[in-house]
Scaffold this motif. Structure first.
Motif, PDB file in Angstrom:
ATOM      1  N   ASN B 101       0.824  -1.201   0.000  1.00  0.00           N
ATOM      2  CA  ASN B 101       0.000   0.000   0.000  1.00  0.00           C
ATOM      3  C   ASN B 101       0.867   1.263   0.000  1.00  0.00           C
ATOM      4  N   ARG B 132      -2.171  14.040   2.371  1.00  0.00           N
ATOM      5  CA  ARG B 132      -3.271  14.600   1.560  1.00  0.00           C
ATOM      6  C   ARG B 132      -2.925  15.999   1.059  1.00  0.00           C
ATOM      7  N   THR B 135      -0.393  15.533  -1.771  1.00  0.00           N
ATOM      8  CA  THR B 135      -0.937  14.990  -3.028  1.00  0.00           C
ATOM      9  C   THR B 135      -1.741  16.061  -3.749  1.00  0.00           C
ATOM     10  N   SER B 141      -4.456  12.383  -7.400  1.00  0.00           N
ATOM     11  CA  SER B 141      -5.706  11.972  -6.781  1.00  0.00           C
ATOM     12  C   SER B 141      -5.386  11.228  -5.475  1.00  0.00           C
ATOM     13  N   GLY B 142      -6.235  11.430  -4.481  1.00  0.00           N
ATOM     14  CA  GLY B 142      -6.042  10.780  -3.191  1.00  0.00           C
ATOM     15  C   GLY B 142      -6.068   9.257  -3.313  1.00  0.00           C
ATOM     16  N   GLU B 143      -6.691   8.780  -4.396  1.00  0.00           N
ATOM     17  CA  GLU B 143      -6.761   7.342  -4.663  1.00  0.00           C
ATOM     18  C   GLU B 143      -5.361   6.723  -4.743  1.00  0.00           C
ATOM     19  N   MET B 144      -4.403   7.542  -5.192  1.00  0.00           N
ATOM     20  CA  MET B 144      -3.071   6.991  -5.399  1.00  0.00           C
ATOM     21  C   MET B 144      -2.416   6.561  -4.105  1.00  0.00           C
ATOM     22  N   LYS B 146      -3.967   4.915  -1.907  1.00  0.00           N
ATOM     23  CA  LYS B 146      -4.551   3.613  -1.546  1.00  0.00           C
ATOM     24  C   LYS B 146      -4.040   2.484  -2.421  1.00  0.00           C
ATOM     25  N   ARG B 147      -3.434   2.856  -3.544  1.00  0.00           N
ATOM     26  CA  ARG B 147      -2.997   1.818  -4.481  1.00  0.00           C
ATOM     27  C   ARG B 147      -1.638   1.250  -4.082  1.00  0.00           C
ATOM     28  N   GLU B 157       2.278   9.568 -13.435  1.00  0.00           N
ATOM     29  CA  GLU B 157       1.904   9.302 -12.035  1.00  0.00           C
ATOM     30  C   GLU B 157       3.092   8.797 -11.226  1.00  0.00           C
TER      31      GLU B 157
END
Lengths: 493, 256
Positions: B101, B132, B135, B141-144, B146-147, B157
């Motif tokens: 993560n 946050r 980013t 994106s905040g999603e990154m 979580k990936r 990216e």
């Protein structure tokens, strides 16, 4: 709880007594003589105050075992096991244990420290002679767990759930035990299950009645006598229609045992719409740096999805033992039933693991998922062995299998042996397999961000295992992550 | 101003199918505290090798010379010790870590470095707040968070993720290895802003690039031309535009 205090009294009594040879008449002794014969089987049954039907069941198993020979298809090597050179009945007091922590493998103690285990628990885990009996702190710990167990039992009883030692269930709930014991793993299923059936001394019994969602995770940790039943453990879990239960077995701390041979049997029965989740963290002593003294773990685990839409999920993290031989399986007999197997097997040093699963699809619309992660380091050898079978009636059966192997260093081995048998045209079976090494690029990337080499390996390995670890109950998952890192220490560089 | 990074006569080789191949052939470079220097040079001149050697990659064997940072012998340190000392390398090809993560990776890295520097570790909440902020500054994106680290990230990216790591780890020497490659003009601006806002008396940077374009946004104090494993010319920011117009030829001929 009368049964618990009775057990405790029995333990105390036996702990005080000394071993004597006249085993047939002496009720005070704590160790049967070496060897295995019908008399020993009778002795075990008698000492457990078992009913006649149970003795006969054991004898049947023993006779079957005598006709059988050890399986030799697994990719493991070990010196021949002399089954007559072992004790098959021993009460808690240990004869062969180390006298104090000074005599315990220092590597093992380091691991305990890293896991943050208190000293008195270390003694018990390491099998120090008399630990838990003579040390007042340890006794308190035992008593604590008794009270914890008692509280939980009350909550469980209110829900109608039975959770007790199987020896107690044989006496208290004979109708249930009789009905299900040996129905999923028949006594003569294999050499080790037959041996277990003949000589098992204890294990867990769980019964969840119709429509009941078990109010808590059941764990062997809370079973008072769990510590001394490691060798031939027998577990039976039954979930009636719409019942749900999650069972945790094992412990992340490495456990020592003077018995080198372990042969457990676990049977699960899931009725209509029932769900059984069985999670294991196995970390038996793997032996010293030369592989000496480690546990041989020959386990038969099988679940039967008997009712329609029943679901059984096995999750295992296997890091210990010198030899692991283990294939938790699902028989999908109910229509639309679901079997799952999530596994992480780590081998380091001289460990050998041959583990996997069997998914037997008998009924239509059955589904199974297999995710097996194998990590080999040091001079170890690890094999995934799995069978997916679609019977003619398993119309629209589906299986998805993913086997990933990760190698650390250049002296270890990883093998994937999938067996796929499809006897109907509508079944779909998918198999994916990968083998990779932790790359220098990945290690350097992590280290350039401030991770030590060992932290980097732990991080990468935990990432590799993520799909499996997320199946574990929360607290277990956190411990398992830590354990993976510790298991692989010293495997790089 | 004291010498922050001082490289003298650095020689390094790599094992190429059993035969050692010398890539750095006596490189000298000094970056004072608070300055941003750029290195430009043709392919194969040894730019990436220099960045790896400074960050501590083991595949490269140092056969001569020295590299000191903040007065310490950099070459004696493990990669993680260099990170703790304040060295950061933004990778040309960021590495994928399947299943790891990104937020967890970043937090563990930040705390490993903070701990080694004797600073207090960040708890999950304050880390997430910080991450946050960063980013959104980098228009990620905040999603990154979580990936899994770099897995399935586009080229752009990945590069932004490197800059994110740099900003969180707060290095005193940031080495950017072709961070501009694969970035469109908007991304380039964002990345440059990410670097520029770190500039100050305690922050030095070594920017490795092929193109002047990046140096329009991150204006360097000095530009060095590298060829054949050595610095062959050094000058002010004007060197970059000269290179852009005339190519490396004149410098190569002058050095020959």
């Amino acid at each position: 709880m009368p049964a618990v205090s009775e057990t405790r009294e029995a333990v105390e009594k036996l702990a005080k007594s000394n071993y004597e040879w006249g085993f047939e008449t002496n009720v005070e002794m704590d160790l049967a003589p070496k060897g295995l014969n019908e008399d020993i089987v009778r002795l075990i049954s008698a000492r457990k105050k078992e009913p006649q039907w149970m003795l006969e069941w054991r004898l049947k198993a023993f006779r079957a075992w005598q006709e059988m020979s050890e399986p030799n298809w697994a990719k493991i090597k070990h010196p021949p096991i002399d089954y007559q050179d072992a004790h098959y009945f021993a009460q808690p007091k240990k004869k062969a244990g180390p006298k104090s922590l000074d005599e315990v493998d220092p590597e093992l103690l380091k691991t305990y420290e890293k896991l943050g285990i208190p000293l008195h628990e270390q003694e018990m885990l390491a099998g120090v002679e008399g630990a838990g009996q003579k040390t007042p702190v340890a006794v308190d710990a035992v008593f604590d767990s008794v009270s914890v167990a008692t509280t939980f039992r009350k909550t469980l009883a209110e829900a109608g759930v039975i959770f007790c030692p199987i020896s107690e269930a044989i006496i208290e709930h004979p109708e249930l035990v009789k009905k299900y014991l040996g129905t999923v793993v028949p006594v003569a299923d294999n050499f080790f299950s037959a041996l277990n059936s003949a000589v098992f001394t204890d294990g867990s019994f769980v019964y969840v009645p119709k429509g009941v969602r078990c109010p808590m995770e059941l764990s062997t940790y809370f079973r008072i006598n769990a510590r001394n039943t490691g060798q031939f453990e027998r577990t039976l879990i039954i979930a009636e229609d719409q019942a749900t239960v999650s069972y945790l077995e094992g412990c992340t701390a490495p456990q020592r045992d003077e018995n080198q041979l372990h042969a457990a049997v676990v049977e699960l029965v899931a009725m209509e719409d029932a769900f059984i989740k069985y999670s294991t963290v196995q970390n038996w002593y793997p032996g010293d740096e030369n592989g000496k003294g480690g546990i041989y773990n020959f386990v038969t685990k099988r679940g039967l999805c008997k009712g329609d839409r029943a679901r059984i999920s096995w999750t295992q993290v296997e890091t210990g033992s010198a030899i692991t031989w283990k294939y938790p399986s699902c028989i999908l007999a109910g229509k639309g039933s679901v079997g799952e197997f999530y596994s992480v097997a780590v081998t380091n040093g001289h460990q050998q693991a041959d583990t996997g699963t069997k998914m037997i699809h008998l009924a239509p619309d059955t589904r199974s998922t297999i995710v097996a992660k194998t990590i080999s380091a040091g001079k170890s050898d690890s094999t995934y062995r799995g069978l997916v079978r679609m019977q003619p009636k398993a119309r629209n059966g589906r299986n998805f299998t993913q086997c990933d192997s990760l190698l650390i260093g250049d002296q270890c081995g990883a093998h994937t042996v999938p067996y796929i048998e499809s006897r109907n045209m509508s079944a779909r079976i998918e198999h994916e397999a990968t083998t990779s090494k932790i790359s220098e690029d990945q290690l350097f990337y992590c280290r350039s961000r401030g991770f030590s080499e060992e932290e980097a390996v732990g991080l990468i390995v935990n990432g590799f295992c993520r799909e499996v670890l997320k199946e574990l109950p929360m607290e277990f998952a956190v411990e398992a992550q830590k354990l993976l890192q510790i298991s692989l220490e010293g495997s790089v560089g | 101003m004291s010498d922050f990074l001082k490289i003298e006569g650095l020689k390094a080789q790599i094992d190429a199918d059993g035969t050692p191949k010398e890539i750095l052939k006596g490189l000298d470079l000094t970056i004072p505290k608070g300055e941003v220097h750029a290195i430009m040079g043709p392919n194969g001149s040894g730019k990436s090798t220099l960045s790896y050697v400074l960050a501590g990659r083991e595949d490269y064997e140092v056969t001569g010379g020295s590299a000191h940072f903040k007065g310490q012998d950099l070459l004696e340190l493990e990669p993680e010790e260099r990170a703790a000392l304040g060295v950061f390398l933004a990778f040309q090809s960021p590495v994928e870590l399947p299943g790891v993560n990104n937020a967890n990776f970043l937090r563990t890295a930040v705390n490993a470095v903070r701990k080694a520097r004797g600073e207090e570790e960040l708890d999950a909440v304050s880390f997430l707040k910080l991450a946050r902020e960063e980013t959104s500054r980098l228009s990620m994106s905040g999603e990154m968070l979580k990936r899994a680290v770099n897995v399935g990230f586009s080229g752009g990216e990945k590069k932004r993720n490197e800059v994110l790591q740099m900003r969180l780890l707060k290095p005193s020497l940031a080495i950017l290895d072709e961070t501009d490659s694969g970035l469109d003009i908007d991304a380039l601006r964002i990345v440059a802003d990410g670097v520029n806002s770190l500039r100050g008396p305690d922050f030095s940077s070594l920017v490795i690039t092929h193109h002047q374009r990046l140096l329009d946004y991150i204006v360097p104090d000095r530009v060095h031309v590298m060829a054949h494993g050595r610095i062959i010319h050094s000058g002010g920011p004007e060197v970059a535009s000269l290179l852009e117009k005339q190519g490396y030829k004149q410098f190569l001929e002058a050095a020959a």
